[in-house]
Scaffold this motif. Structure first.
Motif, mmCIF file in Angstrom:
data_model
loop_
_atom_site.group_PDB
_atom_site.id
_atom_site.type_symbol
_atom_site.label_atom_id
_atom_site.label_comp_id
_atom_site.label_asym_id
_atom_site.label_seq_id
_atom_site.Cartn_x
_atom_site.Cartn_y
_atom_site.Cartn_z
ATOM 1 N N ARG A 18 0.828 -1.259 -0.152
ATOM 2 C CA ARG A 18 -0.027 -0.033 0.015
ATOM 3 C C ARG A 18 0.874 1.209 0.039
ATOM 4 N NH1 ARG A 18 -4.881 -1.476 -1.782
ATOM 5 N NH2 ARG A 18 -5.819 -2.886 -0.383
ATOM 6 N N ALA A 19 0.308 2.167 -0.021
ATOM 7 C CA ALA A 19 0.736 3.592 -0.075
ATOM 8 C C ALA A 19 1.812 3.776 1.109
ATOM 9 C CB ALA A 19 0.125 4.836 -0.148
ATOM 10 N N VAL A 52 8.858 9.665 -3.488
ATOM 11 C CA VAL A 52 8.281 8.512 -3.048
ATOM 12 C C VAL A 52 6.803 8.764 -3.139
ATOM 13 C CG1 VAL A 52 7.704 7.415 -0.844
ATOM 14 C CG2 VAL A 52 10.059 8.243 -1.130
ATOM 15 N N THR A 53 6.090 9.860 -3.448
ATOM 16 C CA THR A 53 4.614 9.941 -3.520
ATOM 17 C C THR A 53 4.220 9.150 -4.901
ATOM 18 O OG1 THR A 53 4.940 12.062 -4.310
ATOM 19 C CG2 THR A 53 4.233 11.799 -1.968
ATOM 20 N N TRP A 54 5.117 9.404 -5.863
ATOM 21 C CA TRP A 54 4.914 8.671 -7.156
ATOM 22 C C TRP A 54 4.705 7.217 -7.033
ATOM 23 C CZ3 TRP A 54 6.895 4.958 -10.220
ATOM 24 C CH2 TRP A 54 6.257 4.817 -11.526
ATOM 25 N N GLU A 60 -1.199 2.391 -5.067
ATOM 26 C CA GLU A 60 -2.607 2.316 -4.908
ATOM 27 C C GLU A 60 -3.126 1.850 -6.219
ATOM 28 O OE1 GLU A 60 -4.130 2.601 -2.276
ATOM 29 O OE2 GLU A 60 -2.435 2.467 -1.044
ATOM 30 N N GLU A 61 -2.606 2.438 -7.418
ATOM 31 C CA GLU A 61 -3.439 2.175 -8.633
ATOM 32 C C GLU A 61 -3.196 0.528 -9.366
ATOM 33 O OE1 GLU A 61 -0.265 3.770 -12.071
ATOM 34 O OE2 GLU A 61 -1.664 5.396 -10.869
ATOM 35 N N SER A 62 -2.135 -0.096 -8.727
ATOM 36 C CA SER A 62 -1.892 -1.459 -9.077
ATOM 37 C C SER A 62 -2.046 -2.503 -8.089
ATOM 38 C CB SER A 62 -0.502 -1.679 -9.919
ATOM 39 O OG SER A 62 -0.309 -0.473 -11.033
ATOM 40 N N HIS A 63 -2.046 -3.777 -8.407
ATOM 41 C CA HIS A 63 -2.000 -4.828 -7.302
ATOM 42 C C HIS A 63 -0.677 -5.094 -7.443
ATOM 43 C CE1 HIS A 63 -4.141 -7.511 -4.906
ATOM 44 N NE2 HIS A 63 -3.052 -8.164 -4.973
ATOM 45 N N VAL A 64 0.180 -4.786 -6.253
ATOM 46 C CA VAL A 64 1.481 -4.779 -6.156
ATOM 47 C C VAL A 64 1.760 -5.737 -4.741
ATOM 48 C CG1 VAL A 64 4.094 -4.099 -5.855
ATOM 49 C CG2 VAL A 64 2.349 -2.823 -7.231
ATOM 50 N N PHE A 79 0.943 -6.166 -10.761
ATOM 51 C CA PHE A 79 -0.273 -6.600 -11.864
ATOM 52 C C PHE A 79 -1.259 -5.562 -11.982
ATOM 53 C CE2 PHE A 79 -4.872 -8.129 -11.325
ATOM 54 C CZ PHE A 79 -4.998 -8.437 -12.553
ATOM 55 N N SER A 80 -1.581 -5.360 -13.156
ATOM 56 C CA SER A 80 -2.464 -4.268 -13.357
ATOM 57 C C SER A 80 -3.330 -4.492 -14.617
ATOM 58 C CB SER A 80 -1.918 -2.823 -13.708
ATOM 59 O OG SER A 80 -0.973 -3.021 -14.844
#
Length: 179
Positions: A18-19, A52-54, A60-64, A79-80
């Motif tokens: 997560r973030a 780091v915010t990138w 948050e936008e992918s499943h890592v 995975f996206s």
């Protein structure tokens, strides 16, 4: 695999990043780019300049997934889902990396298998690319049922050297011998 239930296999725990994992994710990504710059689609210099915010946004936008040994991030795989109505049935595995000291322990297989479990519930096809000289990764993907459907010559260039990439896919609705 549920986000709330980490997977445990021997001394390895898998969980979705997560973030708040962004700093560790950036660090392992930079390590991967230094250790094997030809295997990932970016460069150390480029990713090192990213805030780091990138990386938090990417998580948050992918499943890592992260693989942790003794509480330390030892491997990642992302995975996206592809964008657009014509491509939403497909996903892509990206950023697969396991630290050298954690290799040959089955961590890569755990990571990709867990991603495939998530993808299988939502998608029909998962694709990836792999540098053709990366034989350990190719063997892993072959053993998980991925099949090569094309090869891109000179897919990437590092310095004066070109790297070819194999395009591979796993179709959840087809048997591997159907290709």
């Amino acid at each position: 695999m549920s986000d709330e239930k980490p997977s445990l296999s021997s001394d390895v725990m898998l969980r979705r990043l997560r973030a708040d994992d962004a700093a560790n994710f950036k660090a392992i990504r930079l390590e991967a780019l230094q250790a094997s710059p030809e295997l990932l689609g970016s460069t150390f210099e480029f990713d090192n300049e990213l805030d780091v915010t990138w990386f938090a946004g990417r998580l948050e936008e992918s499943h890592v997934l992260g693989a942790f040994r003794a509480g330390v991030l030892a491997g990642t795989a992302g995975f996206s889902v592809q964008h657009g109505p014509k491509n939403a049935h497909k996903g892509r595995v990206w950023g697969m990396y396991v630290q050298s000291r954690a290799r040959r322990l089955g961590i890569g297989r755990l990571l990709v298998s867990a991603l495939l479990d998530v993808a299988r519930a939502r998608l029909e096809i998962v694709q990836l690319t792999v540098v053709t000289t990366n034989q350990p990764a190719r063997r892993l993907y072959d053993s998980l049922g991925f099949v090569e459907f094309g090869m891109e010559p000179k897919a990437s260039k590092l310095g004066d050297h070109y790297y070819d990439e194999a395009h591979m896919m796993l179709d959840f609705g087809r048997k591997p011998d159907a290709f």
